[in-house]
Design a protein around this motif. Structure first.
Motif, PDB file in Angstrom:
ATOM      1  N   GLU A  84      -3.278  13.623  13.197  1.00 26.32           N
ATOM      2  CA  GLU A  84      -2.176  13.909  12.279  1.00 26.32           C
ATOM      3  C   GLU A  84      -1.118  12.826  12.374  1.00 26.32           C
ATOM      4  OE1 GLU A  84      -0.625  17.846  12.028  1.00 26.32           O
ATOM      5  OE2 GLU A  84      -2.524  18.721  12.680  1.00 26.32           O
ATOM      6  N   PHE A  85      -0.781  12.264  11.220  1.00 30.69           N
ATOM      7  CA  PHE A  85       0.300  11.281  11.157  1.00 30.69           C
ATOM      8  C   PHE A  85       1.620  12.053  11.233  1.00 30.69           C
ATOM      9  CE2 PHE A  85      -3.276   9.377   8.959  1.00 30.69           C
ATOM     10  CZ  PHE A  85      -3.312   8.116   9.520  1.00 30.69           C
ATOM     11  N   ASP A  86       2.550  11.578  12.006  1.00 31.26           N
ATOM     12  CA  ASP A  86       3.828  12.252  12.193  1.00 31.26           C
ATOM     13  C   ASP A  86       4.850  11.712  11.213  1.00 31.26           C
ATOM     14  OD1 ASP A  86       5.809  13.854  13.245  1.00 31.26           O
ATOM     15  OD2 ASP A  86       6.286  12.482  14.875  1.00 31.26           O
ATOM     16  N   ASP A  87       4.570  11.925   9.931  1.00 33.25           N
ATOM     17  CA  ASP A  87       5.464  11.413   8.910  1.00 33.25           C
ATOM     18  C   ASP A  87       6.155  12.558   8.202  1.00 33.25           C
ATOM     19  OD1 ASP A  87       3.045  12.210   7.722  1.00 33.25           O
ATOM     20  OD2 ASP A  87       3.236  10.782   6.109  1.00 33.25           O
TER      21      ASP A  87
ATOM     22  N   PHE B 183       4.864   7.145   9.945  1.00 31.73           N
ATOM     23  CA  PHE B 183       3.498   7.014   9.429  1.00 31.73           C
ATOM     24  C   PHE B 183       2.846   5.765  10.015  1.00 31.73           C
ATOM     25  CE2 PHE B 183       0.504   5.013   6.534  1.00 31.73           C
ATOM     26  CZ  PHE B 183      -0.432   6.017   6.390  1.00 31.73           C
ATOM     27  N   TRP B 184       3.577   4.649   9.988  1.00 28.32           N
ATOM     28  CA  TRP B 184       3.015   3.405  10.496  1.00 28.32           C
ATOM     29  C   TRP B 184       2.785   3.459  12.004  1.00 28.32           C
ATOM     30  CZ3 TRP B 184       0.311   0.469   7.662  1.00 28.32           C
ATOM     31  CH2 TRP B 184       0.571   0.403   6.296  1.00 28.32           C
TER      32      TRP B 184
ATOM     33  N   HIS C 175       1.228  11.312   2.224  1.00 25.78           N
ATOM     34  CA  HIS C 175       2.050  10.880   3.354  1.00 25.78           C
ATOM     35  C   HIS C 175       3.283  10.144   2.853  1.00 25.78           C
ATOM     36  CE1 HIS C 175      -1.068  11.993   6.197  1.00 25.78           C
ATOM     37  NE2 HIS C 175      -1.934  11.412   5.394  1.00 25.78           N
ATOM     38  N   GLU C 176       4.211   9.918   3.751  1.00 28.52           N
ATOM     39  CA  GLU C 176       5.400   9.136   3.439  1.00 28.52           C
ATOM     40  C   GLU C 176       5.263   7.765   4.097  1.00 28.52           C
ATOM     41  OE1 GLU C 176       9.251  10.954   3.947  1.00 28.52           O
ATOM     42  OE2 GLU C 176       8.295  12.925   3.945  1.00 28.52           O
TER      43      GLU C 176
ATOM     44  N   VAL D 233       0.818  -1.218   0.000  1.00 33.44           N
ATOM     45  CA  VAL D 233       0.000   0.000   0.000  1.00 33.44           C
ATOM     46  C   VAL D 233       0.852   1.268   0.000  1.00 33.44           C
ATOM     47  CG1 VAL D 233      -2.014  -1.119   1.047  1.00 33.44           C
ATOM     48  CG2 VAL D 233      -0.265  -0.066   2.514  1.00 33.44           C
ATOM     49  N   ASP D 234       2.152   1.149  -0.212  1.00 38.87           N
ATOM     50  CA  ASP D 234       3.037   2.317  -0.181  1.00 38.87           C
ATOM     51  C   ASP D 234       2.631   3.387  -1.193  1.00 38.87           C
ATOM     52  OD1 ASP D 234       4.534   1.206   1.840  1.00 38.87           O
ATOM     53  OD2 ASP D 234       6.163   0.540   0.543  1.00 38.87           O
TER      54      ASP D 234
END
Length: 112
Positions: A109-112, A40-41, A34-35, A25-26
């Motif tokens: 918020e994703f911290d990516d 992210f994960w 997102h990265e 799913v990258d």
């Protein structure tokens, strides 16, 4: 549990690992702005725990970095449960799309 790995790193201590940038799913992650990195994960894991598995909260710690997601602790069962939740997201574009949409709607918020 694919693409995650659960390892006993020292007797009685376990690490749940995912090599960032290796999931099916990258491309969708990138298309979503997102990265596909470890942070992210970790965001995915934190969101899943908060929304779908609150009983897992505080049963392990996170130790992710750019190239790898990592959750660790002595509660193998909790890490196994997290692996099952995350595997469903890491292998299913529809599931990931839904998670990202729900996270954005909740202001997460994703911290990516």
């Amino acid at each position: 549990m694919n693409p995650l790995k659960l390892l006993e790193t020292t007797p009685g201590t376990f690490s749940l690992l995912l090599d960032a940038g290796t999931t099916q799913v990258d491309e969708l992650i990138e298309e979503s702005g997102h990265e596909p990195n470890g942070y992210f994960w970790e965001g995915v894991a934190r969101f899943l725990v908060s929304t779908e598995a609150p009983t897992l909260k505080e049963r392990f710690e996170y130790d992710s970095e750019g190239g790898m997601f990592c959750a660790c602790g002595d509660d193998r069962e909790a890490l196994q449960d997290l692996a099952e939740l995350m595997s469903a997201v890491a292998t299913d574009e529809t599931r990931l799309r839904g998670l990202i949409a729900a996270a954005e709607a909740a202001g997460f918020e994703f911290d990516d």
